[in-house]
Design a protein around this motif. Structure first.
Motif, PDB file in Angstrom:
ATOM      1  N   LYS A  82       1.185  -0.672   0.086  1.00 24.44           N
ATOM      2  CA  LYS A  82       0.005   0.300   0.103  1.00 24.44           C
ATOM      3  C   LYS A  82       0.942   0.729   0.004  1.00 24.44           C
ATOM      4  N   THR A  83       2.672   1.040   0.254  1.00 22.20           N
ATOM      5  CA  THR A  83       2.955   1.999   0.471  1.00 22.20           C
ATOM      6  C   THR A  83       4.002   2.964  -0.955  1.00 22.20           C
ATOM      7  N   ILE A  84       3.301   1.910  -1.821  1.00 20.17           N
ATOM      8  CA  ILE A  84       3.699   2.101  -3.426  1.00 20.17           C
ATOM      9  C   ILE A  84       2.444   3.010  -3.653  1.00 20.17           C
ATOM     10  N   PRO A  85       3.878   4.358  -4.571  1.00 17.13           N
ATOM     11  CA  PRO A  85       2.892   4.981  -5.100  1.00 17.13           C
ATOM     12  C   PRO A  85       2.502   4.665  -6.038  1.00 17.13           C
ATOM     13  N   ALA A  86       0.692   5.019  -6.427  1.00 18.58           N
ATOM     14  CA  ALA A  86       0.223   4.057  -7.689  1.00 18.58           C
ATOM     15  C   ALA A  86       0.379   4.874  -9.288  1.00 18.58           C
ATOM     16  N   SER A  87       1.713   5.517  -9.155  1.00 20.59           N
ATOM     17  CA  SER A  87       1.792   6.397 -10.172  1.00 20.59           C
ATOM     18  C   SER A  87       2.711   5.788 -10.862  1.00 20.59           C
ATOM     19  N   ILE A  88       3.463   4.456  -9.878  1.00 20.53           N
ATOM     20  CA  ILE A  88       4.220   2.768 -10.587  1.00 20.53           C
ATOM     21  C   ILE A  88       3.122   2.471 -11.582  1.00 20.53           C
ATOM     22  N   PHE A  89       2.340   2.752 -11.156  1.00 23.70           N
ATOM     23  CA  PHE A  89       1.608   0.849 -11.711  1.00 23.70           C
ATOM     24  C   PHE A  89       0.637   1.798 -13.411  1.00 23.70           C
ATOM     25  N   ASP A  90       0.190   3.095 -12.819  1.00 25.02           N
ATOM     26  CA  ASP A  90      -0.520   3.595 -13.354  1.00 25.02           C
ATOM     27  C   ASP A  90       0.792   3.313 -15.317  1.00 25.02           C
ATOM     28  N   ALA A  91       1.833   4.527 -14.741  1.00 28.78           N
ATOM     29  CA  ALA A  91       2.284   4.409 -16.006  1.00 28.78           C
ATOM     30  C   ALA A  91       3.053   3.161 -16.817  1.00 28.78           C
ATOM     31  N   ALA A  92       3.022   2.142 -16.322  1.00 21.85           N
ATOM     32  CA  ALA A  92       3.338   0.861 -16.703  1.00 21.85           C
ATOM     33  C   ALA A  92       2.404  -0.260 -17.645  1.00 21.85           C
ATOM     34  N   MET A  93       1.403   0.305 -16.647  1.00 18.97           N
ATOM     35  CA  MET A  93       0.132   0.095 -17.936  1.00 18.97           C
ATOM     36  C   MET A  93      -0.266   0.554 -18.477  1.00 18.97           C
ATOM     37  N   ILE A  94       0.559   2.061 -19.126  1.00 19.66           N
ATOM     38  CA  ILE A  94       0.522   3.060 -20.191  1.00 19.66           C
ATOM     39  C   ILE A  94       1.554   2.185 -20.839  1.00 19.66           C
ATOM     40  N   ASP A  95       3.013   1.273 -20.563  1.00 21.28           N
ATOM     41  CA  ASP A  95       3.637   0.796 -21.829  1.00 21.28           C
ATOM     42  C   ASP A  95       3.429  -0.624 -22.014  1.00 21.28           C
ATOM     43  N   GLY A  96       2.398  -0.491 -21.140  1.00 27.06           N
ATOM     44  CA  GLY A  96       1.810  -2.105 -21.562  1.00 27.06           C
ATOM     45  C   GLY A  96       1.899  -3.203 -21.146  1.00 27.06           C
ATOM     46  N   ALA A  97       2.668  -3.441 -19.747  1.00 28.82           N
ATOM     47  CA  ALA A  97       2.717  -4.378 -19.314  1.00 28.82           C
ATOM     48  C   ALA A  97       1.390  -5.008 -18.286  1.00 28.82           C
ATOM     49  N   ASN A  98       1.467  -6.082 -18.696  1.00 27.54           N
ATOM     50  CA  ASN A  98       0.160  -6.802 -18.238  1.00 27.54           C
ATOM     51  C   ASN A  98       0.223  -6.872 -16.408  1.00 27.54           C
ATOM     52  N   HIS A  99      -0.292  -7.446 -15.486  1.00 28.86           N
ATOM     53  CA  HIS A  99      -0.654  -7.334 -14.570  1.00 28.86           C
ATOM     54  C   HIS A  99       0.524  -8.482 -14.175  1.00 28.86           C
ATOM     55  N   PHE A 100       0.320  -9.467 -14.115  1.00 32.42           N
ATOM     56  CA  PHE A 100       1.754 -10.518 -13.658  1.00 32.42           C
ATOM     57  C   PHE A 100       2.973  -9.897 -13.906  1.00 32.42           C
ATOM     58  N   MET A 101       3.432  -9.032 -15.331  1.00 33.19           N
ATOM     59  CA  MET A 101       4.323  -7.981 -15.358  1.00 33.19           C
ATOM     60  C   MET A 101       4.410  -7.471 -14.237  1.00 33.19           C
ATOM     61  N   ILE A 102       3.768  -6.572 -13.893  1.00 40.68           N
ATOM     62  CA  ILE A 102       3.600  -5.657 -12.632  1.00 40.68           C
ATOM     63  C   ILE A 102       4.243  -6.027 -11.528  1.00 40.68           C
ATOM     64  N   TYR A 103       3.450  -7.327 -11.381  1.00 39.50           N
ATOM     65  CA  TYR A 103       3.821  -7.965 -10.258  1.00 39.50           C
ATOM     66  C   TYR A 103       5.352  -8.914  -9.985  1.00 39.50           C
ATOM     67  N   ARG A 104       5.597  -9.184 -10.854  1.00 40.93           N
ATOM     68  CA  ARG A 104       6.932  -9.521 -11.336  1.00 40.93           C
ATOM     69  C   ARG A 104       7.988  -8.838 -11.105  1.00 40.93           C
ATOM     70  N   ARG A 105       7.791  -7.406 -12.242  1.00 38.36           N
ATOM     71  CA  ARG A 105       9.056  -6.850 -12.361  1.00 38.36           C
ATOM     72  C   ARG A 105       8.719  -5.547 -11.661  1.00 38.36           C
ATOM     73  N   ILE A 106       7.964  -5.237 -10.684  1.00 41.14           N
ATOM     74  CA  ILE A 106       7.801  -3.900  -9.952  1.00 41.14           C
ATOM     75  C   ILE A 106       7.309  -3.650  -8.746  1.00 41.14           C
ATOM     76  N   VAL A 107       6.665  -5.074  -8.735  1.00 41.16           N
ATOM     77  CA  VAL A 107       5.930  -4.665  -6.504  1.00 41.16           C
ATOM     78  C   VAL A 107       6.722  -6.331  -6.101  1.00 41.16           C
ATOM     79  N   LEU A 108       7.238  -7.169  -6.466  1.00 38.89           N
ATOM     80  CA  LEU A 108       8.579  -8.359  -6.089  1.00 38.89           C
ATOM     81  C   LEU A 108      10.026  -7.195  -5.385  1.00 38.89           C
ATOM     82  N   PRO A 109      10.354  -6.345  -6.573  1.00 42.38           N
ATOM     83  CA  PRO A 109      11.665  -6.178  -6.010  1.00 42.38           C
ATOM     84  C   PRO A 109      11.481  -4.869  -4.644  1.00 42.38           C
TER      85      PRO A 109
END
Length: 272
Positions: free
Chosen positions: A158-185
């Protein structure tokens, strides 16, 4: 003056907390004659008996039990972290119907006294054919740790800024890619802290192993220590030595990863 009193009080608390461990260490180095005849059992040993440790290792078959404990603990921790990270990701970032209800179910599961679940879990393990198997203990450890792990990781995500996810979605990342490459690190410090806690809890577990394991070849080290208890008299020095041997692994794990543990506890405490 306040700082002096604070450190004095903190030192006294630490000494009180360490007293049982110190007494156990002294007991593990004494002979049975000294334990039985000496009234001041909290004193250091008059003669150091290191052979108590070799006796504990050989008589209790500690080598086999250590392997069993690793076989149970490592998959349980990894499985609980993986499943809870998926659940925490969904509960933190997806606004779906009954999401709060699902979160309350996870939290409510932590509040149920585990003594109430002993008989249902025992019967369920028999009906599923996983009683007296590694798989049965691993699955139930994962299940019972899932609520706390999900709640813990969800708060960090919940402390991760939502703008990071919005930028990833605009770049075409799917949900699992966001989880694996953004959230986990980003939640690795939190998962490291949680992993240390889970490793310690599962390694030291006694009750669930006692309920779900009967064969000696599957027993973890906590059950193996019972073999050191005699029928008529217990060798307290050997049992203390075995207990210290069993406590070495979680202590070493904590010392090796304490930096990640402290980082994980402080992640999200300061914004910006």
């Amino acid at each position: 003056m306040k700082k002096t009193l604070f450190y004095l009080f903190a030192t006294i608390l630490v000494l009180i907390w360490l007293m049982p461990f110190v007494i156990s260490a002294f007991t593990s180095l004494k002979s049975m004659d000294e334990l039985m005849l000496e009234k001041k059992w909290w004193f250091p040993p008059k003669e150091i008996r290191l052979e108590n440790y070799s006796t504990a290792w050989d008589d209790a078959n500690m080598g086999r039990y250590f392997i069993n404990t690793f076989i149970i603990t490592v998959p349980s921790v990894l499985g609980a972290l993986f499943l809870s990270s998926l659940g925490a990701f969904a509960l933190a970032w997806y606004d779906f119907r009954f999401s709060k209800v699902v979160l309350m179910v996870f939290v409510g599961g932590m509040l149920i006294p585990f003594q109430m679940l002993l008989i249902p879990v025992y019967r369920l393990s028999i009906s599923m054919g996983i009683y007296d198997r590694y798989l049965g203990v691993i699955l139930f450890h994962m299940a019972f740790q899932l609520g706390f792990c999900t709640f813990f990781l969800r708060n960090f995500m919940k402390t991760i800024p939502a703008s990071i996810f919005d930028a990833a979605m605009i770049d075409g990342a799917n949900h699992f890619m966001i989880y694996r490459r953004i959230v986990l690190p980003l939640v690795i410090p939190a998962m490291a802290a949680l992993g240390i806690l889970e490793f310690t809890w599962i390694w030291n577990d006694y009750l669930w192993s006692l309920i779900l394991i009967q064969s000696d070849k599957f027993k973890p080290v906590t059950l193996g220590l019972v073999n050191l208890q005699g029928q008529w008299i217990s060798s307290w020095n050997v049992m203390a030595a075995g207990s210290i041997i069993a406590a070495v692994v979680p202590l070493v794990v904590f010392l090796l990863f304490q930096r990640y543990f402290i980082e994980g506890l402080t992640v999200g405490s300061v914004k910006g």
